[in-house]
Write a protein that holds these residues in place. Structure first.
Motif, short mmCIF file in Angstrom:
data_model
loop_
_atom_site.label_atom_id
_atom_site.label_comp_id
_atom_site.label_asym_id
_atom_site.label_seq_id
_atom_site.Cartn_x
_atom_site.Cartn_y
_atom_site.Cartn_z
N GLY A 178 0.82 -1.19 0.00
CA GLY A 178 0.00 0.00 0.00
C GLY A 178 0.86 1.24 0.00
O GLY A 178 2.04 1.21 -0.37
N ARG A 179 0.28 2.34 0.46
CA ARG A 179 0.96 3.63 0.48
C ARG A 179 2.17 3.63 1.41
O ARG A 179 2.06 3.21 2.55
N LYS A 180 3.26 4.18 0.91
CA LYS A 180 4.43 4.40 1.78
C LYS A 180 4.32 5.77 2.45
O LYS A 180 4.84 5.97 3.52
N LYS A 181 3.63 6.69 1.77
CA LYS A 181 3.37 8.02 2.32
C LYS A 181 1.88 8.28 2.18
O LYS A 181 1.31 8.13 1.11
N MET A 182 1.26 8.67 3.27
CA MET A 182 -0.19 8.84 3.29
C MET A 182 -0.70 9.83 2.25
O MET A 182 -1.78 9.67 1.70
N ALA A 183 0.07 10.86 1.94
CA ALA A 183 -0.38 11.89 1.03
C ALA A 183 -0.31 11.47 -0.44
O ALA A 183 -0.87 12.15 -1.29
N ASN A 184 0.36 10.36 -0.74
CA ASN A 184 0.56 9.98 -2.14
C ASN A 184 0.31 8.49 -2.35
O ASN A 184 1.17 7.66 -2.04
N PRO A 185 -0.83 8.13 -2.94
CA PRO A 185 -1.14 6.71 -3.16
C PRO A 185 -0.24 6.06 -4.21
O PRO A 185 -0.21 4.84 -4.33
N PHE A 186 0.49 6.86 -4.99
CA PHE A 186 1.33 6.30 -6.04
C PHE A 186 2.74 5.99 -5.57
O PHE A 186 3.50 5.34 -6.27
N GLN A 187 3.11 6.43 -4.37
CA GLN A 187 4.35 6.00 -3.73
C GLN A 187 3.96 4.83 -2.86
O GLN A 187 3.59 4.99 -1.69
N ALA A 188 4.01 3.65 -3.44
CA ALA A 188 3.47 2.48 -2.75
C ALA A 188 4.38 1.27 -2.95
O ALA A 188 5.15 1.20 -3.91
N GLY A 189 4.25 0.34 -2.02
CA GLY A 189 5.02 -0.89 -2.05
C GLY A 189 4.77 -1.67 -0.78
O GLY A 189 3.72 -1.53 -0.15
N PHE A 190 5.77 -2.46 -0.35
CA PHE A 190 5.66 -3.23 0.87
C PHE A 190 5.65 -2.28 2.06
O PHE A 190 6.50 -1.40 2.16
N VAL A 191 4.67 -2.45 2.96
CA VAL A 191 4.56 -1.54 4.10
C VAL A 191 4.18 -2.30 5.37
O VAL A 191 3.49 -3.31 5.33
N LYS A 192 4.67 -1.76 6.49
CA LYS A 192 4.18 -2.15 7.81
C LYS A 192 3.15 -1.09 8.14
O LYS A 192 3.47 0.10 8.20
N GLU A 193 1.91 -1.52 8.33
CA GLU A 193 0.82 -0.58 8.53
C GLU A 193 0.57 -0.32 10.02
O GLU A 193 0.66 -1.24 10.83
N ASP A 194 0.25 0.92 10.34
CA ASP A 194 -0.08 1.30 11.70
C ASP A 194 -1.60 1.44 11.80
O ASP A 194 -2.19 2.37 11.25
#
Length: 187
Positions: free
Chosen positions: A47-63
């Protein structure tokens, strides 16, 4: 043999991107994540790596206690697994965690899903494709479909899983250390 559990989270964050996906799928939840603990302290997905940009995405640890997830509608499922299965899946996720900067979000794969033609890309996955691959590593699912054709709603159709909770994520009782009560939902 020791029994362990894995947790599947299906969410609707209400983001613009999620609303677009929901228009197509007509399903209540359009994001899938996996956790190895009931309190959801470590939740992984693509998913999103940065909340403000859905296109900067990849493997994430979600909070689960911040950002888009705070007000998310969700369904949480538990799966009983052997210690060996749990270790296999956890090792895969840990390996990806170490290499997280090399993984991307498989936006093209979403179009493949729509066209019912798998588009597999090296080190690129979308959320349900990731969860399906992790479950496959643990020998927990054997869909006839490629993991790149699995949607979050497909996980709801697996009957052996125990639904722990459905509602707003911030009210999930096991997500609060001070409130450890458990109320399963009726099936």
């Amino acid at each position: 043999m020791t029994e362990k559990k894995v947790y599947i989270l299906l969410t609707d964050t209400g983001s613009f991107f999620t609303k677009l996906i929901k228009l197509y799928t007509k399903q209540p939840y359009n994001h899938a994540s996996i956790s190895f603990d009931r309190q959801l302290t470590e939740v992984y997905s693509f998913g999103r790596k940065k909340m403000a940009n859905p296109f900067q995405a990849g493997f994430v640890k979600e909070d689960m206690k911040q950002g888009l997830f705070q007000q998310s509608a969700c369904a949480i499922y538990s799966i009983d697994v052997t210690e060996e299965q749990w270790n296999e899946m956890k090792q895969l996720v840990e390996k990806m965690k170490v290499q997280k900067d090399t993984y991307r979000y498989n936006f093209l794969g979403l179009f493949g899903y729509i066209m019912k033609k798998p588009i597999k890309r090296k080190k690129a996955l979308f959320c349900s494709e990731f969860v399906a691959n992790v479950l496959k590593k643990g020998s927990l699912i054997d869909f006839d479909l490629s993991p790149s054709l699995i949607a979050p709603s497909d996980f709801q159709k697996i009957l052996e899983w125990n639904q722990l909770y459905e509602g707003t994520l911030k009210y999930y009782p096991d997500n609060k250390k001070e409130n450890n009560w458990y109320m399963p939902i009726a099936n």
